[in-house]
Motif scaffolding. Structure first.
Motif, PDB file in Angstrom:
ATOM      1  N   VAL A  53      -1.499 -19.665   7.039  1.00  0.00           N
ATOM      2  CA  VAL A  53      -1.286 -18.957   8.302  1.00  0.00           C
ATOM      3  C   VAL A  53      -1.884 -17.554   8.359  1.00  0.00           C
ATOM      4  CG1 VAL A  53       0.786 -20.278   8.896  1.00  0.00           C
ATOM      5  CG2 VAL A  53       0.987 -18.158   7.556  1.00  0.00           C
ATOM      6  N   SER A  54      -2.536 -17.116   7.286  1.00  0.00           N
ATOM      7  CA  SER A  54      -3.052 -15.749   7.317  1.00  0.00           C
ATOM      8  C   SER A  54      -4.200 -15.521   6.333  1.00  0.00           C
ATOM      9  CB  SER A  54      -1.933 -14.747   7.017  1.00  0.00           C
ATOM     10  OG  SER A  54      -1.496 -14.887   5.682  1.00  0.00           O
ATOM     11  N   LEU A  55      -4.871 -14.407   6.575  1.00  0.00           N
ATOM     12  CA  LEU A  55      -5.893 -13.878   5.680  1.00  0.00           C
ATOM     13  C   LEU A  55      -5.478 -12.455   5.350  1.00  0.00           C
ATOM     14  CD1 LEU A  55      -8.702 -13.988   4.284  1.00  0.00           C
ATOM     15  CD2 LEU A  55      -9.647 -13.105   6.439  1.00  0.00           C
ATOM     16  N   LYS A  56      -5.329 -12.152   4.069  1.00  0.00           N
ATOM     17  CA  LYS A  56      -4.973 -10.805   3.640  1.00  0.00           C
ATOM     18  C   LYS A  56      -6.233 -10.140   3.103  1.00  0.00           C
ATOM     19  CE  LYS A  56      -2.135  -8.061   0.568  1.00  0.00           C
ATOM     20  NZ  LYS A  56      -1.264  -8.041  -0.599  1.00  0.00           N
ATOM     21  N   ILE A  57      -6.457  -8.907   3.538  1.00  0.00           N
ATOM     22  CA  ILE A  57      -7.603  -8.123   3.097  1.00  0.00           C
ATOM     23  C   ILE A  57      -7.076  -6.873   2.415  1.00  0.00           C
ATOM     24  CG2 ILE A  57      -9.687  -6.898   3.792  1.00  0.00           C
ATOM     25  CD1 ILE A  57      -9.713  -8.656   6.326  1.00  0.00           C
ATOM     26  N   ASP A  58      -7.537  -6.626   1.197  1.00  0.00           N
ATOM     27  CA  ASP A  58      -7.131  -5.459   0.421  1.00  0.00           C
ATOM     28  C   ASP A  58      -8.399  -4.730  -0.008  1.00  0.00           C
ATOM     29  OD1 ASP A  58      -5.953  -3.591  -1.230  1.00  0.00           O
ATOM     30  OD2 ASP A  58      -4.975  -5.046  -2.537  1.00  0.00           O
ATOM     31  N   LEU A  59      -8.586  -3.526   0.496  1.00  0.00           N
ATOM     32  CA  LEU A  59      -9.789  -2.744   0.225  1.00  0.00           C
ATOM     33  C   LEU A  59      -9.451  -1.552  -0.661  1.00  0.00           C
ATOM     34  CD1 LEU A  59     -11.134  -2.502   3.888  1.00  0.00           C
ATOM     35  CD2 LEU A  59     -11.642  -4.262   2.186  1.00  0.00           C
ATOM     36  N   SER A  60     -10.393  -1.165  -1.514  1.00  0.00           N
ATOM     37  CA  SER A  60     -10.229   0.052  -2.300  1.00  0.00           C
ATOM     38  C   SER A  60     -11.566   0.774  -2.373  1.00  0.00           C
ATOM     39  CB  SER A  60      -9.692  -0.249  -3.696  1.00  0.00           C
ATOM     40  OG  SER A  60     -10.550  -1.123  -4.391  1.00  0.00           O
ATOM     41  N   ALA A  61     -11.498   2.115  -2.298  1.00  0.00           N
ATOM     42  CA  ALA A  61     -12.702   2.947  -2.329  1.00  0.00           C
ATOM     43  C   ALA A  61     -12.342   4.315  -2.889  1.00  0.00           C
ATOM     44  CB  ALA A  61     -13.293   3.081  -0.929  1.00  0.00           C
ATOM     45  N   GLU A  62     -13.361   5.045  -3.301  1.00  0.00           N
ATOM     46  CA  GLU A  62     -13.167   6.362  -3.918  1.00  0.00           C
ATOM     47  C   GLU A  62     -12.855   7.463  -2.906  1.00  0.00           C
ATOM     48  OE1 GLU A  62     -13.024   7.190  -7.134  1.00  0.00           O
ATOM     49  OE2 GLU A  62     -13.253   5.091  -7.711  1.00  0.00           O
ATOM     50  N   THR A  63     -13.399   7.362  -1.710  1.00  0.00           N
ATOM     51  CA  THR A  63     -13.208   8.423  -0.715  1.00  0.00           C
ATOM     52  C   THR A  63     -12.703   7.844   0.600  1.00  0.00           C
ATOM     53  OG1 THR A  63     -15.438   8.280   0.201  1.00  0.00           O
ATOM     54  CG2 THR A  63     -15.147   9.714  -1.726  1.00  0.00           C
ATOM     55  N   SER A  65     -13.933   8.460   3.510  1.00  0.00           N
ATOM     56  CA  SER A  65     -15.106   8.070   4.287  1.00  0.00           C
ATOM     57  C   SER A  65     -15.611   6.688   3.875  1.00  0.00           C
ATOM     58  CB  SER A  65     -16.210   9.107   4.112  1.00  0.00           C
ATOM     59  OG  SER A  65     -17.381   8.703   4.772  1.00  0.00           O
ATOM     60  N   ALA A  66     -15.691   6.448   2.571  1.00  0.00           N
ATOM     61  CA  ALA A  66     -16.142   5.145   2.078  1.00  0.00           C
ATOM     62  C   ALA A  66     -15.161   4.050   2.479  1.00  0.00           C
ATOM     63  CB  ALA A  66     -16.325   5.174   0.563  1.00  0.00           C
ATOM     64  N   LEU A  67     -13.867   4.344   2.425  1.00  0.00           N
ATOM     65  CA  LEU A  67     -12.854   3.357   2.808  1.00  0.00           C
ATOM     66  C   LEU A  67     -12.973   3.009   4.288  1.00  0.00           C
ATOM     67  CD1 LEU A  67     -10.448   1.659   1.849  1.00  0.00           C
ATOM     68  CD2 LEU A  67      -8.977   3.596   2.426  1.00  0.00           C
ATOM     69  N   SER A  68     -13.164   4.005   5.112  1.00  0.00           N
ATOM     70  CA  SER A  68     -13.331   3.777   6.547  1.00  0.00           C
ATOM     71  C   SER A  68     -14.576   2.939   6.822  1.00  0.00           C
ATOM     72  CB  SER A  68     -13.417   5.116   7.280  1.00  0.00           C
ATOM     73  OG  SER A  68     -13.635   4.916   8.653  1.00  0.00           O
ATOM     74  N   ASP A  69     -15.668   3.269   6.168  1.00  0.00           N
ATOM     75  CA  ASP A  69     -16.906   2.500   6.340  1.00  0.00           C
ATOM     76  C   ASP A  69     -16.738   1.073   5.843  1.00  0.00           C
ATOM     77  OD1 ASP A  69     -18.073   4.771   7.390  1.00  0.00           O
ATOM     78  OD2 ASP A  69     -19.241   5.236   5.579  1.00  0.00           O
ATOM     79  N   LEU A  70     -16.079   0.902   4.689  1.00  0.00           N
ATOM     80  CA  LEU A  70     -15.852  -0.437   4.139  1.00  0.00           C
ATOM     81  C   LEU A  70     -15.006  -1.257   5.095  1.00  0.00           C
ATOM     82  CD1 LEU A  70     -16.100  -2.466   1.818  1.00  0.00           C
ATOM     83  CD2 LEU A  70     -14.151  -1.322   0.722  1.00  0.00           C
ATOM     84  N   ARG A  71     -13.963  -0.654   5.633  1.00  0.00           N
ATOM     85  CA  ARG A  71     -13.096  -1.352   6.597  1.00  0.00           C
ATOM     86  C   ARG A  71     -13.912  -1.820   7.807  1.00  0.00           C
ATOM     87  NH1 ARG A  71      -8.493   1.914   6.579  1.00  0.00           N
ATOM     88  NH2 ARG A  71      -9.716   3.419   7.732  1.00  0.00           N
ATOM     89  N   ASP A  72     -14.775  -0.949   8.326  1.00  0.00           N
ATOM     90  CA  ASP A  72     -15.604  -1.315   9.479  1.00  0.00           C
ATOM     91  C   ASP A  72     -16.554  -2.464   9.154  1.00  0.00           C
ATOM     92  OD1 ASP A  72     -14.372   0.700  10.930  1.00  0.00           O
ATOM     93  OD2 ASP A  72     -16.051   2.110  10.718  1.00  0.00           O
TER      94      ASP A  72
END
Length: 96
Positions: A53-63, A65-72
Motif C-alpha cells: 500500500v505504500s512507497l517509503k523514501i528515505d533520503l540522506s545528504a551532507e547539506t 541544499s543537497a538534501l533539497s535538490d535530492l528530494r526534488d
C-alpha cells in the motif's frame, strides 16, 4: 548528515521502486529487489522500501541544499513513472 523521509500511498510502490532503480543503475551505485533499494547519487543516498500500500523514501545528504535538490530529483523521477496516478509527498526531516 541530514535526512528526509516520505511515505507515499500507492498500490504500485514496488513497480516505482524497481523502475527508479533500473533507471539509475547504469549511472550510479544501485542495489535493489522487489521491496527495497539503495541508490548512491552524487547529491546523497536514496533508500526506498515498498509494501502492498505504500512507497517509503528515505533520503540522506551532507547539506540542506543537497538534501533539497535530492528530494526534488527523486520526486520528479517518481512522478514521471507514476504518470497514471497523483502521488502525495509529505516530507519529514531530521538531523543526525
Amino acid at each position: 548528515m541530514l535526512r528526509s523521509q516520505a511515505v507515499i500511498k500507492t498500490l504500485n510502490g514496488s513497480r516505482y521502486l524497481q523502475q527508479l532503480s533500473k533507471h539509475w543503475a547504469h549511472r550510479f551505485d544501485t542495489e535493489f529487489n522487489e521491496t527495497s533499494a539503495r541508490i548512491a547519487l552524487p547529491l546523497g543516498e536514496t533508500r526506498l522500501s515498498a509494501d502492498d500500500v505504500s512507497l517509503k523514501i528515505d533520503l540522506s545528504a551532507e547539506t540542506a541544499s543537497a538534501l533539497s535538490d535530492l528530494r526534488d530529483v527523486v520526486v520528479r523521477h517518481v512522478e514521471r513513472f507514476a504518470f497514471r496516478e497523483t502521488l502525495a509527498f509529505e516530507w519529514s526531516q531530521e538531523n543526525d
